[in-house]
Design an enzyme around this catalytic site. Structure first.
Site, PDB file in Angstrom:
ATOM      1  CG  HIS A 130       4.181   6.063  -5.263  1.00  0.00           C
ATOM      2  ND1 HIS A 130       5.090   6.250  -4.997  1.00  0.00           N
ATOM      3  CD2 HIS A 130       4.554   4.466  -5.182  1.00  0.00           C
ATOM      4  CE1 HIS A 130       6.635   5.794  -5.153  1.00  0.00           C
ATOM      5  NE2 HIS A 130       5.828   4.699  -5.137  1.00  0.00           N
TER       6      HIS A 130
ATOM      7  CG  ASP B  90       4.927  -1.758  -6.091  1.00  0.00           C
ATOM      8  OD1 ASP B  90       5.106  -2.778  -7.504  1.00  0.00           O
ATOM      9  OD2 ASP B  90       4.995  -1.434  -5.943  1.00  0.00           O
TER      10      ASP B  90
HETATM   11 MG   LIG Z   1       5.166   1.076  -6.198  1.00  0.00          MG
END
Ligand SMILES: [Mg+2]
Length: 379
Positions: free
Chosen positions: A298, A196
């Site tokens: 998320h 990420d």
């Molecule tokens: Mg992220």
């Protein structure tokens, strides 16, 4: 079932020696805004808004809360439209939507408590009995030997039973490539590994990293470029065999429509405490379904955000249905946060053979430790 009172709380934990950074900033505190909606019957529901706690609190206290008093908790779609339209001309993304998310999720918590049903059932029913949590970590810290600490962290997650992990990159091309190699070697070939960058790169730089780390079997590359750069996303996606993920910095059905229509990611990552709440997640899942694009929620925040994301992950459709649909990967942040680990008196996430099993509590399954909130309250 009418709303009598709306309360907001800002809580903060100083991290001190446990401070950490990602590609955009240092985390020296964990500061969160929690929302409580109380009905005339004295029943309460909680929601959380990701983002700047002080801005989110100001929006709710001054703009949204007065509009909520007296409304019925089951009028949540009507309420969502009213709140969105109130600040539509001023905030189609960002804090105005993060604040709506907290309201919407607190209403779902309440709807669950009144019907004595888990929220995933009210969302249409759980599609699975277990989800696969991945440990989000591998942030950088003040140290002379980051590599050794990343290896130590990897071993900690392996011992805890995680079958998947996500590491932060975005610290420079060569550094990233070296750290991905180090972590992959530490965890072996059988554990899923994601990276990420939190949009730290141009498409050209992201492509360079992606092509260099393809050999380390990366499950996805998250936020390679800034969320505004749809063209950049498409360039990265076309240039690598690693699936591209994004969406944690996108908002509402309107924002996600652009991501979906442009087919710029392989994996959409709506966050229920950011993009408009569980009601909006339902709409985004439907749009993603039409485009046959995978979603994985998320999550970042306290036990409230975690529980909210979990209900979405259990209720979400498969992309697509089959005899053997893919597992749902679920973000489980492992950085220091007492509001995630200690605030929920009702339920704590436990891993069984590396999975999280479907919880059976009504509402979101959250019972606040009010002493903990009081102790860390920012006045
Ligand atoms: Mg992220």
């Amino acid at each position: 079932m009418k709303i009598k009172e709306v309360k907001t709380y800002i809580v903060s934990q100083k991290l001190g020696e446990q401070s950490f950074c990602y590609s955009q900033a240092w985390y020296n505190t964990r500061t969160l805004m929690l929302l409580e909606i109380i009905t005339e019957d004295g029943v309460y529901g909680f929601g959380e808004a990701f983002g700047n706690a002080f801005v989110n609190k100001a929006i709710i206290d001054n703009v949204y809360a007065p509009k909520l008093i007296g409304q019925h908790i089951f009028d949540s779609e009507k309420i969502w439209d009213e709140l969105y339209n109130t600040l539509r001309d001023n905030g189609q993304k960002g804090s105005c939507i993060q604040a709506i998310s907290a309201v919407d999720n607190a209403l779902w918590d309440l709807k669950g408590k009144y019907t004595h049903l888990p929220v995933y059932q009210l969302l249409g029913g759980a599609r699975r009995d277990k989800i696969l949590p991945y440990a989000t970590g591998f942030y950088h810290t003040k140290t002379d030997n980051q590599e050794a600490l990343l290896v130590e962290e990897a071993h900690k997650y392996l011992t805890a039973g995680f079958k998947a992990m996500k590491m932060k990159i975005g610290f420079g091309i060569e550094n990233d490539i070296q750290m991905v190699k180090t972590v992959r070697e530490a965890i072996g070939p059988d554990i899923k590994l994601m990276v990420d960058a939190n949009h730290a790169y141009t498409a050209m730089a992201a492509i360079k990293i992606a092509q260099a780390i393809e050999k380390y079997d990366i499950t996805w590359f998250e936020e390679p470029v800034i969320p505004e750069d749809i063209g950049g996303y498409k360039e990265v996606k076309a240039a690598t065999s690693i699936p591209i993920a994004g969406g944690e910095a996108e908002f509402t059905r309107y924002g996600f429509k652009r991501f979906i229509d442009e087919r710029c990611v392989d994996i959409l990552q709506p966050d229920c405490s950011i993009m408009g709440g569980l009601s909006e997640a339902q709409k985004i899942f439907s749009m993603a379904k039409i485009a046959n694009t995978q979603c994985y929620p998320h999550v970042w925040g306290s036990a409230i955000a975690l529980q909210t994301g979990m209900h979405a992950a259990f209720a979400m459709p498969d992309f697509p249905e089959s005899l053997n649909p893919g597992e749902v990967l679920f973000e489980y942040d492992r950085t220091p946060n007492i509001f995630r680990d200690e605030m929920n008196l009702l339920y704590q996430v436990t891993l069984k053979d590396g999975y999280i099993e479907k919880p059976e509590f009504e509402g979101l399954g959250f019972e606040p430790d009010r002493d903990l909130i009081a102790k860390h309250l920012v006045k």
